[in-house]
Design an enzyme around this catalytic site. Structure first.
Site, mmCIF file in Angstrom:
data_model
loop_
_atom_site.group_PDB
_atom_site.id
_atom_site.type_symbol
_atom_site.label_atom_id
_atom_site.label_comp_id
_atom_site.label_asym_id
_atom_site.label_seq_id
_atom_site.Cartn_x
_atom_site.Cartn_y
_atom_site.Cartn_z
ATOM 1 N N ARG A 92 0.859 -1.182 -0.104
ATOM 2 C CA ARG A 92 0.095 0.035 0.128
ATOM 3 C C ARG A 92 0.711 1.057 0.019
ATOM 4 O O ARG A 92 1.870 1.493 0.992
ATOM 5 C CB ARG A 92 -0.748 0.005 1.305
ATOM 6 C CG ARG A 92 -2.177 0.912 1.033
ATOM 7 C CD ARG A 92 -3.117 1.016 2.317
ATOM 8 N NE ARG A 92 -2.069 1.882 3.258
ATOM 9 C CZ ARG A 92 -2.205 1.742 4.608
ATOM 10 N NH1 ARG A 92 -3.007 1.044 5.207
ATOM 11 N NH2 ARG A 92 -1.336 2.693 5.275
ATOM 12 N N GLU A 108 4.918 6.644 2.275
ATOM 13 C CA GLU A 108 5.868 5.647 2.358
ATOM 14 C C GLU A 108 5.123 4.577 1.580
ATOM 15 O O GLU A 108 3.881 4.622 0.960
ATOM 16 C CB GLU A 108 5.791 5.228 3.873
ATOM 17 C CG GLU A 108 4.514 4.820 4.609
ATOM 18 C CD GLU A 108 4.624 3.809 5.888
ATOM 19 O OE1 GLU A 108 5.601 3.253 6.102
ATOM 20 O OE2 GLU A 108 3.362 3.833 6.441
ATOM 21 N N ASN A 110 4.056 0.499 2.153
ATOM 22 C CA ASN A 110 3.938 -0.697 3.275
ATOM 23 C C ASN A 110 4.061 -1.824 2.291
ATOM 24 O O ASN A 110 3.199 -1.819 1.496
ATOM 25 C CB ASN A 110 2.518 -0.404 4.015
ATOM 26 C CG ASN A 110 2.486 0.932 4.711
ATOM 27 O OD1 ASN A 110 2.965 1.023 5.612
ATOM 28 N ND2 ASN A 110 1.660 1.626 4.033
ATOM 29 N N SER A 115 -2.664 -2.603 5.786
ATOM 30 C CA SER A 115 -4.278 -3.176 6.329
ATOM 31 C C SER A 115 -5.126 -2.253 5.461
ATOM 32 O O SER A 115 -5.028 -1.176 4.975
ATOM 33 C CB SER A 115 -4.053 -2.871 7.811
ATOM 34 O OG SER A 115 -2.933 -3.526 8.408
ATOM 35 N N LYS A 271 12.184 2.174 5.747
ATOM 36 C CA LYS A 271 12.468 3.511 5.550
ATOM 37 C C LYS A 271 13.600 4.135 5.120
ATOM 38 O O LYS A 271 13.844 5.055 4.074
ATOM 39 C CB LYS A 271 12.032 4.324 6.722
ATOM 40 C CG LYS A 271 10.474 4.120 6.985
ATOM 41 C CD LYS A 271 9.781 5.053 8.323
ATOM 42 C CE LYS A 271 8.135 5.124 7.889
ATOM 43 N NZ LYS A 271 7.685 3.654 8.289
ATOM 44 N N LYS A 329 12.178 10.053 11.259
ATOM 45 C CA LYS A 329 11.440 8.882 11.366
ATOM 46 C C LYS A 329 12.500 7.860 11.551
ATOM 47 O O LYS A 329 13.292 7.770 10.994
ATOM 48 C CB LYS A 329 10.932 8.357 9.984
ATOM 49 C CG LYS A 329 9.748 9.299 9.443
ATOM 50 C CD LYS A 329 8.980 8.626 8.189
ATOM 51 C CE LYS A 329 8.154 9.707 7.698
ATOM 52 N NZ LYS A 329 7.403 9.381 6.514
ATOM 53 N N GLU A 333 7.413 0.699 11.961
ATOM 54 C CA GLU A 333 6.276 0.827 10.967
ATOM 55 C C GLU A 333 5.002 1.029 12.207
ATOM 56 O O GLU A 333 5.206 0.699 13.305
ATOM 57 C CB GLU A 333 6.041 -0.647 10.353
ATOM 58 C CG GLU A 333 7.239 -0.799 9.168
ATOM 59 C CD GLU A 333 7.046 0.080 8.282
ATOM 60 O OE1 GLU A 333 6.052 0.591 7.573
ATOM 61 O OE2 GLU A 333 8.156 0.532 7.893
ATOM 62 N N GLY A 334 3.708 0.919 11.717
ATOM 63 C CA GLY A 334 2.670 1.014 12.359
ATOM 64 C C GLY A 334 2.191 2.094 12.960
ATOM 65 O O GLY A 334 1.152 2.079 13.974
ATOM 66 N N ARG A 420 -7.426 7.613 4.511
ATOM 67 C CA ARG A 420 -7.299 7.891 5.973
ATOM 68 C C ARG A 420 -7.305 9.140 6.163
ATOM 69 O O ARG A 420 -6.584 9.818 5.284
ATOM 70 C CB ARG A 420 -6.401 6.831 6.690
ATOM 71 C CG ARG A 420 -6.248 5.500 6.574
ATOM 72 C CD ARG A 420 -5.241 4.938 7.132
ATOM 73 N NE ARG A 420 -4.064 5.330 6.195
ATOM 74 C CZ ARG A 420 -2.620 5.378 6.824
ATOM 75 N NH1 ARG A 420 -2.595 5.068 7.843
ATOM 76 N NH2 ARG A 420 -1.725 5.926 6.049
#
Ligand code: ADP
Ligand code: MG
Length: 444
Positions: A92, A108, A110, A115, A271, A329, A333-334, A420
């Site tokens: 994604r 980024e 993923n 998800s 990253k 950063k 992740e997450g 989102r």
């Protein structure tokens, strides 16, 4: 979603969502969709460039045990000729729209546990229904692909490729799965499209006592042969907290089952790799003009290395002058791990004198124009929030699916989208980490 502090697994609550779809320029949405296949290819090729992974991640492996563990597994898989060579990626790519530049910026890509491919389809339907109630407002176009179908198709492709009707698709999941409905929608869609492909769900801990690999590297769980391993966990250190989780991960990776994603795809999503690829001379090693090099590169903002050298020193100096223009950063992740505003300066001061700085990247802050919407939060009435209206900022996600081995690409598709959003004043858009909500683009 299951609430964070709820021990009863039967309790779910409505995920935070916007009442209306948020406006998003169709030009940039189309651009993001049009480059997804190129991004799939890019990740795939980077993941198969052993020397590049080694060189780029070397300094991080020294300071970060998590990346070190992944790399150890990667090396073992490379040296085992029986391990599965086909790779399934469900990616994604996330973007924000810069108000000043009027340009789409990649946040980024993923490559593991990408998800919300399930829940985005629910919000699309809801928003279409709500918009249809508003006379005089035209409906957004129905998108050609729904993410749940595209992701399920990818998993089925890999299952068919494995070629055994009674082999299963194994979802590797967390002990407490909060995002259960999102996963179940994908599982359900697999059943709709291919009822013979049985899905079973196991945690790393459950796999410890139930999974076996024979001398031909065939993987079995409770006796069932495994065709596909789909990780919905394993992307942050705490996912490996219990028992021998790393050893189980190694076993899955060494096996003949097709992994989604295999460990080299996960590493390619770091990253640090994103930062290195943000230079055009690097990116062009992995994408030709003909394959969309310029269109992909156009979405890359400035990302700086913080390595202990002159280039890194310059980046630190620059960020200390205007910390409000950057995001710092770590290799995580997450959501919830980044530093914004004055915290950028504080953290930079802390790490500038030690090796830890190698494990961070510095990215230009993207500042999108806020839009107005209503945010629905479980247990709260809209009118409790003043007029109910909020200023929000959106992040577009484009899914992609690829099935390939080093030399052949068998399947490469764009796989639907997600929006989102977050309140204007918050920093991050993560839904699982609490600050984001699910939305859908109203293209104009
Ligand atoms: P993670 O792996 O934790 O999801 P991300 O790079 O996606 O890391 O960053 C998390 C969130 O931080 C994003 O969803 C976005 O809201 C915000 N963010 C990250 N990079 C930027 C940026 N360059 N400009 C503005 N916001 C950003
Ligand atoms: Mg993110």
């Amino acid at each position: 979603m299951r609430p964070a502090n709820e021990s009863n697994d039967d309790v779910v609550e409505t995920i935070k969502f916007t009442l209306f779809p948020s406006p998003f320029p169709s030009r940039w949405c189309n651009h993001a969709r049009s480059i997804q296949k190129s991004i799939n290819l890019m990740v795939h090729r980077v993941a198969h460039d052993r020397a590049f992974l080694q060189e780029t991640l070397e300094t991080i492996i020294k300071v970060d045990p998590f990346t070190r563990n992944l790399f150890r597994i990667y090396t073992k898989v490379n040296n085992d000729h029986k391990a599965q060579r086909k790779c399934l990626g469900i990616f994604r790519a996330d973007y924000m729209l810069n108000s000043n530049l009027d340009a789409l910026r990649q946040i980024e890509v993923n490559t593991i546990a990408s998800s919300f491919g399930g829940l985005t389809c629910v919000i699309e339907d809801l928003h279409r229904y709500i918009v249809s109630k508003l006379n005089s407002t035209r409906l957004p176009d129905k998108y050609s692909i729904q993410a749940k179908t595209a992701l399920a198709k990818g998993l089925i492709k890999a299952w068919l490729d494995y070629g055994k009707n009674d082999a299963i698709i194994l979802f590797v999941v967390e002990k407490k799965v909060r995002n259960i409905c999102d996963q179940k929608i994908i599982e359900d869609e697999i059943f709709n499209l291919q009822p013979n492909a049985v899905v079973k769900r196991r945690t790393f801990v459950e796999l410890h006592s139930t999974c076996m690999m024979d001398e031909e590297n065939i993987l079995r769980v409770n006796g069932d042969e495994v065709a596909v391993v789909y990780y919905r966990t394993g992307y942050v250190p705490k996912d490996y907290d219990s028992g021998d989780s790393w050893e189980i991960r190694l076993k899955l990776e060494l096996s003949k089952a097709i992994k989604c994603p295999p460990v080299n795809y996960q590493l390619a999503g770091s990253k640090k790799i994103q930062q290195v690829l943000a230079k055009k001379e690097m990116l062009q090693k992995y994408l030709s003009q003909y394959e969309g090099l310029d269109n992909v590169f156009q979405t890359f903002g400035n990302i700086y290395s913080l390595s202990k050298n002159e280039e890194g020193d310059r980046a630190i100096e620059m960020a200390l002058k205007r910390p409000e223009n950057y995001v710092l950063k770590p290799q995580r992740e997450g959501g919830g791990n980044n530093y914004f505003g004055s915290d950028v300066a504080k953290k930079l001061m802390q790490i500038s004198q030690n090796d830890q700085r190698d494990a961070y990247i510095l990215m230009e802050l993207v500042k999108p124009n806020p839009v107005t919407n209503y945010v629905c939060i479980s247990g709260q009435k809209l009118r409790d929030m003043g007029s109910g209206k909020s200023k929000i900022i959106s992040e577009l996600g484009i899914f992609g699916v690829i099935l390939a081995d080093k030399d052949n690409v068998y399947y490469n598709e764009e796989a639907g989208l997600l929006l989102r959003s977050k309140f204007d004043e918050t920093n991050e858009t993560g839904i699982s980490s609490g600050s984001g909500f699910i939305d859908f683009p109203f293209l104009f």
